[in-house]
Scaffold this active site. Sequence first.
Site, PDB file in Angstrom:
ATOM      1  N   GLU A  67      28.155 -12.692  14.499  1.00 57.85           N
ATOM      2  CA  GLU A  67      26.855 -13.380  15.425  1.00 57.85           C
ATOM      3  C   GLU A  67      27.086 -14.549  15.065  1.00 57.85           C
ATOM      4  OE1 GLU A  67      23.055 -13.262  12.416  1.00 57.85           O
ATOM      5  OE2 GLU A  67      23.603 -10.910  12.530  1.00 57.85           O
ATOM      6  N   GLU A 113      24.290  -4.308  11.135  1.00 59.51           N
ATOM      7  CA  GLU A 113      23.538  -4.790   9.917  1.00 59.51           C
ATOM      8  C   GLU A 113      21.738  -4.477  10.898  1.00 59.51           C
ATOM      9  OE1 GLU A 113      22.572  -8.801   9.303  1.00 59.51           O
ATOM     10  OE2 GLU A 113      25.578  -9.558   9.021  1.00 59.51           O
TER      11      GLU A 113
END
Length: 532
Positions: free
Chosen positions: A229, A438
């Site tokens: 991320e 995720e």
Amino acid sequence: MRTIPALLLVAALLASPARAAFPDGFLWGTAISAFQTEMGGDPAHADANTDWWVWTHDPDNIAANRVSGDLPEDGPGFWDDFRLHIRRYARRGLASNAMRVSIEWSRIFPTSTRGVDASGGITLDVLEQLDALADRDAVRHYKRVLFRIRAANMVPFVTVNHFTLPLWIHHPVAARDALGAVAPDAPPPTDFGPAGWLDPATVEEFAKYAAYLAWKLGRHVDFWAPINEPLSIAAGGYANVPGAFAQNFPPGALSYTGLVQVVLNLMEAQRVAYDAIHAWDERDADGDGANARVGAVLNMIRFAPNTAGHPPDELGAQHGEYLYNQLFANAVFRGDVDADADGVIDPGEHRPELVGRADWLGLNYYFRAKALGLGAPVTPAIPLFDFLPIFTYRTPERPFGPICPTECSDFGWEIHPEGLRHVLGTAAAYGRPVYVTENGIADADDDQRPRFLVRHLAVLDQAIADGVADVRGYFHWSLMDNFEWATGYRTRFGLYRVGPGRTLLQTGSAALFRVVAHDNAIPQRFLDDFGS
Ligand code: BGC
């Protein structure tokens, strides 16, 4: 005559499952990260060498509520209990055939690698010099972890960097104070000591670290993700507006120029790590003909206008999606680096050396955000940043936050399964396989998670069936409750709770996940009970 085929068709439909199964070979797993899960066992196995360690222990941060005061050394103890967590809980308890873990840079290299000259490229000689600096026990430990994952018949996905940086790369308190002394649009200072991703020199060290891991651990790993991320690192660290939006990642700054610089350095980091891993992972762990498949794991947010039909909000939502979901991907898949964040790729912004620097896209999806359009940019550094993002809603800890518009988690994040289909479409546009790396919910009593899970999986299933994206796997965040960064242990994402003596306790959602993973399909009864 015509009634017989019609009857046959009806019979066939009744016999077939109401919903298509997931594709053959679909991967089912959970995701964890090193810093969030490793500590909590033997205190000797705590690691104080990261920016996040210093950040979460810093008295000023605790006093200012930048962090919760919870400490990573009280975690679920994966460093000591990994065998059990892998075999009993991930494999047997959840019927997983994959597992996503990360490796802690500071454990592999507790001291600086800057003295190793790689200016002529990363050669065997460079790797041998790095080997002399590496912590042998840590390398051995991670080999064991990966060996166990594979011995349990699970495919390991390895994140090279999940947020934390070694202290010799980033001193977060010095950075916080130095950045706090200059205006958000001023050039960020870098003379305060190790400056983390603000400093292009970090990219060089990252290349060494990634090459070293590929060289040492490549026989166990095919699926690599250099950086978890990038936008969370940049926005969480450098776009903190107290009272409005603040994720309070180190260095907890408000520096728009810093934010842009960090994003650009992270793009370079993806490029160099991609090349280093492909060069030095010399073994094909799963025998499919590829030694390494290096992905980009990106968080994507479904942005909606705060008021539908209100032009500044509509524009703000579009710009939010561009900045969060596309800007980084455009760079590492297509070589289009929108350095001035104006939505246009100027002639000098196409960078051929960045094209194709990810073999798959890892999509992390959690929530829907709202954009409150401002009609003008908040900073000249990011012309498309012309909105206030609303990420979190009212929780007991944030009693003055906006009221949740629909249903929100313990974190105050709005639950929005339909948004997954939308961001899968965004991800698919890059033309590479997609893994949901995720997806999960902070839900301490596990009363929202079953519906969250089934509804997101139903959306995923339908999106695959409709050809929205070529999705090859789903990793739930997370295996067990763990250290949720600035909010500590209050926000519980685990399919297992951590009980006395660090035993893991199964939630209802874990039992549900197990059935889906085992059947590679969502049973109709789950859809009936939880699907709407
Ligand atoms: C991160 C995880 C984090 C999760 C929930 C993701 O952005 O990769 O480390 O725990 O979200 O906040």
